[in-house]
Design a protein around this motif. Structure first.
Motif, PDB file in Angstrom:
ATOM      1  N   HIS A 257      -7.004   0.836   3.815  1.00  0.00           N
ATOM      2  CA  HIS A 257      -6.892   1.602   2.561  1.00  0.00           C
ATOM      3  C   HIS A 257      -7.343   0.729   1.400  1.00  0.00           C
ATOM      4  O   HIS A 257      -6.877  -0.395   1.269  1.00  0.00           O
ATOM      5  CB  HIS A 257      -5.451   2.079   2.336  1.00  0.00           C
ATOM      6  CG  HIS A 257      -4.953   2.968   3.424  1.00  0.00           C
ATOM      7  ND1 HIS A 257      -3.759   2.745   4.083  1.00  0.00           N
ATOM      8  CD2 HIS A 257      -5.498   4.075   3.977  1.00  0.00           C
ATOM      9  CE1 HIS A 257      -3.589   3.693   5.006  1.00  0.00           C
ATOM     10  NE2 HIS A 257      -4.633   4.516   4.962  1.00  0.00           N
TER      11      HIS A 257
ATOM     12  N   CYS B 278      -5.630  -2.962   2.362  1.00  0.00           N
ATOM     13  CA  CYS B 278      -4.515  -3.244   3.264  1.00  0.00           C
ATOM     14  C   CYS B 278      -5.040  -3.366   4.695  1.00  0.00           C
ATOM     15  O   CYS B 278      -6.206  -3.089   4.957  1.00  0.00           O
ATOM     16  CB  CYS B 278      -3.443  -2.162   3.165  1.00  0.00           C
ATOM     17  SG  CYS B 278      -3.874  -0.667   4.061  1.00  0.00           S
TER      18      CYS B 278
ATOM     19  N   ASN C 130      -4.703  -1.579   7.126  1.00  0.00           N
ATOM     20  CA  ASN C 130      -5.166  -0.313   7.707  1.00  0.00           C
ATOM     21  C   ASN C 130      -6.434   0.204   7.024  1.00  0.00           C
ATOM     22  O   ASN C 130      -6.850   1.337   7.249  1.00  0.00           O
ATOM     23  CB  ASN C 130      -4.071   0.749   7.613  1.00  0.00           C
ATOM     24  CG  ASN C 130      -2.931   0.435   8.557  1.00  0.00           C
ATOM     25  OD1 ASN C 130      -3.160   0.000   9.690  1.00  0.00           O
ATOM     26  ND2 ASN C 130      -1.717   0.614   8.092  1.00  0.00           N
TER      27      ASN C 130
ATOM     28  N   LEU D 266       0.194   4.167   0.862  1.00  0.00           N
ATOM     29  CA  LEU D 266      -0.059   5.101   1.958  1.00  0.00           C
ATOM     30  C   LEU D 266       0.589   4.647   3.260  1.00  0.00           C
ATOM     31  O   LEU D 266       1.071   5.464   4.034  1.00  0.00           O
ATOM     32  CB  LEU D 266      -1.571   5.274   2.171  1.00  0.00           C
ATOM     33  CG  LEU D 266      -2.327   5.964   1.037  1.00  0.00           C
ATOM     34  CD1 LEU D 266      -3.813   6.048   1.379  1.00  0.00           C
ATOM     35  CD2 LEU D 266      -1.789   7.362   0.785  1.00  0.00           C
ATOM     36  N   CYS D 267       0.588   3.333   3.541  1.00  0.00           N
ATOM     37  CA  CYS D 267       1.106   2.878   4.835  1.00  0.00           C
ATOM     38  C   CYS D 267       2.161   1.786   4.693  1.00  0.00           C
ATOM     39  O   CYS D 267       2.664   1.277   5.689  1.00  0.00           O
ATOM     40  CB  CYS D 267      -0.040   2.383   5.717  1.00  0.00           C
ATOM     41  SG  CYS D 267      -0.834   0.904   5.046  1.00  0.00           S
TER      42      CYS D 267
ATOM     43  N   CYS E 250       0.857  -1.189   0.000  1.00  0.00           N
ATOM     44  CA  CYS E 250       0.000   0.000   0.000  1.00  0.00           C
ATOM     45  C   CYS E 250       0.891   1.237   0.000  1.00  0.00           C
ATOM     46  O   CYS E 250       1.811   1.353   0.807  1.00  0.00           O
ATOM     47  CB  CYS E 250      -0.879  -0.014   1.254  1.00  0.00           C
ATOM     48  SG  CYS E 250      -1.837   1.485   1.470  1.00  0.00           S
TER      49      CYS E 250
HETATM   50 ZN   LIG Z   1      -2.568   1.123   3.595  1.00  0.00          ZN
END
Ligand SMILES: [Zn+2]
Ligand SMILES: [Zn+2]
Length: 815
Positions: free
Chosen positions: A761, A757, A759, A742-743, A740
């Motif tokens: 996303h 993911c 988290n 973003l994270c 991912c």
């Molecule tokens: Zn993520």
């Protein structure tokens, strides 16, 4: 081939026996006899809503044209209106779904380049004030010399437009060549579904070329007179005043790369016929993006006086392609000219011109169509050339045999009592439609005889469908399902109408059963290319609220007997329409998931949805859903039996069975989508296997796709298992997961549509490569049922090729 053809080339055309010579208009009695359709060819034309109102009057010649990618262009006095037919799967409305755009006429007038600015201004001044009235009056009244007109009405609008074959623009769709009344010839593309962009101005470029060569076509040509001579002034205009233009089919050319390797490149030709009989053949490399795509421009001198129309002659025989240009004259003659082109693979042409009709009988050739057919008795391919001449249809059958080129020709008379204003042909079977201004359309069906052919014809009275109308143009849809007609009000009680409202109206030319049979036996196996046929099927299912038994059975049989995914896509289409037909109102059930998807996506990545995507949403899907909303809630047509059926079935069945039924169809849709996804996954894995070495990481989540396919116990496909075994061996226990952006967490492959993911996303998956789309922009197919990422410069060729593919669910282009 060229040698064989040259044998009879140039000689007067042979005639088949029993021909009808063009004579005066038939007597009414004769007309009635020939009008009677023979039993085998009864056609019932049914009106297909909606009628599309045009903002301006139509202009030019043959103002209507239907592209291979289902767009209808209409030349009008202000713009070219473009009506795109969509096979909408999201709307329960029974009307044709039409998306409108327009190519506006340029704001500035067009002046042909006949010399330097200063010289031209001086000459114009001189001619306007000439003491010789034949010079001054001819000059002042000529609209080519004076496009602005001054005291004359302005020359606005379009003279002619022509669609390229499918596969020419950057998205693999059709380009539009447009010719304005003041002689500006331009090429346009619509890449974002909203705006048309001008790619080149060929009139300007051709004028520059002529200026650079001092208006001589070859170096050996002796210099002509000065621009100050009125004859030379006229000549320089006439040699660049376009009459019409036509696209060739796509051909392959060889290109030498930097490393001296040869590469096959697709190219297309645009032939432009000029007033003086010259023809410019522009060659473009595909995809056509602009000036840089032009490879060459050759001028051919036809020597034809007063040329009126042209068409490509393309003949395929033993994998060899013969090409030429068919040119017609306002005085009557029709001939085929050779087109010599270097660098085009397998391209052959005639050694000398072939005369198809040589009489100067003053019957102007208005329209020419050339249709490739197969002669069942002569057992060879042949070309059928048809030309509208006055109120007759001239036809010519060309066959190439060992003996050389055989030409059979004749005229079909007794079709119309007024001149033919428009002619269109169904390229699939050679059916020709002609129309005169009085609302009468003739359908001409070619029937092969031992040596040549003859025509059966029958009348389609549009007044029986639309009421009293005048007709200005017709165009048949790519697979012959519909006829589009430009109409205005006809006479009522012997009086001409007060207002002229121009409309594009549609009638069916095929029944639902014929359309279904054609789709089942299709040789193209592509739903997008047959949108006109699928629309007839869609209409039927929406009306009846069930898939006809025979179609379902025939389709299941096809699916069982052959593995082609085309039949699965066809099945998916039917189920999706059936689902729509069951919806009383566009229910929450249908719309909720897609809304949620979008919401999650937007909240997750603030930049998601470029302006382009927003526009797309605005332009089509919202419009479509809005349309379906109002159509269904309005329930406008009180006579519509479909509404009764729905009310009836839900009354009897109650609320719950309907919901159950919807859930059941939803499950079937899901199952078919899953099958298609797996088939495409296998294809993608096959490519991965072919193009990668041991433990290679690619942008394709190979391990994820393998695991996804193997995770379903119920899925037992030997080929898939073997393939996956080989790939896993190559990958040598490596997994190469996606992360991912973003994270940085791992993105598991548990869902074919999206990646989530740990988290939370969420990213949509590209349906062509199964990679998660983590960039801000992505592409969608025409029907918005799948998304795909954009290719990047780092992508290897084989991934770029995968990304060029059409939608795996609906066959439509992705952009
Ligand atoms: Zn993520
Ligand atoms: Zn699609």
């Amino acid at each position: 081939m060229a040698a064989a053809a040259a044998g009879s080339g140039g000689s007067p055309a042979l005639s088949s026996g029993g021909e009808e010579p063009p004579a005066g208009p038939e007597s009414p009695a004769e007309e009635a006899v020939s009008a009677g359709p023979s039993a085998g060819f009864r056609l019932t034309a049914v009106r297909r809503e909606p009628a599309v109102r045009l903002q301006h009057g139509v202009s030019g010649l043959e103002p209507l044209a239907w592209s291979e990618d289902h767009r209808v262009s209409v030349s009008t006095a202000r713009s070219i209106a473009v009506l795109e037919q969509l096979s909408d799967i999201h709307s329960g409305g029974q009307e044709l779904v039409i998306h409108r755009t327009a190519v506006p006429a340029p704001a500035a007038g067009c002046l042909l380049k006949v010399g330097s600015k200063k010289e031209v201004a001086e000459c114009k001044e001189k001619f306007a004030n000439s003491k010789d009235p034949t010079v001054s009056q001819t000059f002042m009244l000529d609209r080519v010399f004076n496009p602005e007109g001054k005291s004359l009405p302005p020359m606005r609008g379009f003279k002619y437009s022509s669609w390229s074959p499918l596969g020419c623009d950057a998205n693999g769709r059709c380009l539009l060549a447009a010719l304005t009344m003041d002689n500006r010839l331009t090429i346009h593309a619509n890449l974002n579904r909203l705006q048309w962009v001008q790619l080149v101005d060929l009139t300007e470029m051709y004028g520059e070329r002529l200026y650079e060569t001092s208006y001589k076509l070859s170096k050996v040509e002796t210099p002509r007179g000065e621009l100050g001579d009125f004859a030379e002034f006229q000549r320089r205009h006439s040699m660049q005043t376009p009459v019409r233009m036509e696209w060739s089919g796509i051909c392959t050319t060889q290109q030498v790369k930097h490393n001296n390797e040869c590469r096959d490149v697709g190219s297309v030709l645009l032939a432009v016929l000029f007033e003086n009989g010259n023809i410019a053949a522009w060659q473009f490399q595909l995809p056509f993006v602009g000036k840089e795509s032009i490879t060459s421009c050759n001028t051919i001198e036809s020597g034809i006086n007063s040329p009126s129309v042209l068409s490509w002659w393309e003949y395929e025989h033993n994998n060899r392609k013969m090409s030429g240009l068919i040119v017609g004259s306002a005085f009557g003659p029709v001939k085929i000219l050779p087109v010599n082109l270097k660098a085009v693979k397998g391209y052959f042409t005639l050694r000398q011109p072939v005369v198809l009709w040589q009489e100067m009988d003053q019957l102007p050739v208005h329209s020419i169509k050339c249709i490739p057919l197969y002669h069942p008795y002569q057992k060879c391919s042949c070309s059928l050339v048809v030309a509208a001449r006055g109120s007759y249809v001239f036809w010519c059958l060309l066959l190439i045999s060992k003996a050389g080129l055989n030409v059979h020709n004749s005229h079909v008379t007794g079709l119309h009592s007024l001149p033919i204003v428009s002619m269109t042909a169904d390229k699939q079977n050679g059916t020709v439609y002609t129309c005169s201004s009085d609302g009468k359309v003739r359908q001409l069906i070619p029937i092969f005889t031992d040596v040549a052919l003859k025509f059966e014809h029958q009348l389609i009275k549009l007044s029986e469908v639309f009421g009293s109308v005048r007709t200005h143009g017709i165009a048949v849809s790519p697979c012959g399902a519909y006829l589009a007609v430009i109409t205005t009000e006809g006479m009522t009680n012997g009086l001409h109408p007060v207002n002229k409202n121009y409309q594009v109206q549609f009638v069916t030319l095929k029944t639902f059963e014929e359309a279904a049979a054609q789709l089942l036996e299709s040789s193209v196996q592509n739903l997008f290319r047959q949108v006109d046929l699928t629309d007839l099927v869609r209409w039927k299912i929406l009306k009846d609220k069930h898939i006809p038994q025979f179609l379902q059975e025939a389709l299941d049989k096809k699916i069982e007997s052959c593995g082609s995914t085309y039949f699965w896509r066809f099945k998916l289409f039917l189920l999706r329409i059936l689902y729509q037909s069951m919806q009383k109102t566009p229910s929450e059930v249908m719309w909720r998931p897609s809304h949620e998807d979008t919401k999650v996506l937007i909240s997750d990545s603030p930049g998601m949805g470029s302006t382009e995507d927003d526009h797309q949403e605005e332009g089509t899907s919202k419009q479509a859903s809005k349309q379906s909303l109002c159509e269904v809630s309005k329930g406008t047509d009180p006579d519509d039996p479909a509404d009764d059926t729905l009310a009836h079935s839900s009354d009897v069945g109650g609320h719950e069975p309907m919901e159950e039924k919807l859930l059941e169809i939803q499950a079937r849709i899901e199952a078919v989508e899953m099958h298609l996804t797996r088939e495409h996954m296998k294809r993608v894995l096959g490519e991965v296997y072919l193009h990668t070495w041991i433990t290679e990481n690619t942008s394709i989540p190979t391990r994820g796709v393998c695991d996804f396919l193997m995770s379903d116990e119920g899925y037992d496909d030997r080929t898939a298992r073997v393939l996956i075994g080989h790939i896993l061996k190559k990958m040598n226990k490596q997994t190469f997961p996606e992360h991912c952006s973003l994270c940085k967490e791992i993105l598991p492959f548990t869902d074919r549509k999206q990646a989530v993911c740990s988290n939370g996303h969420i990213w949509l998956r590209c349906f062509l490569t199964y990679q998660s789309c983590q960039s801000l922009v992505y592409r969608r197919c025409l029907l918005h049922d799948s998304i795909a990422r954009h290719p990047t410069p780092e992508d290897p060729e084989w991934i770029k090729r995968l990304l060029q593919g059409p939608c795996t669910f609906c066959d439509s282009p992705v952009f």
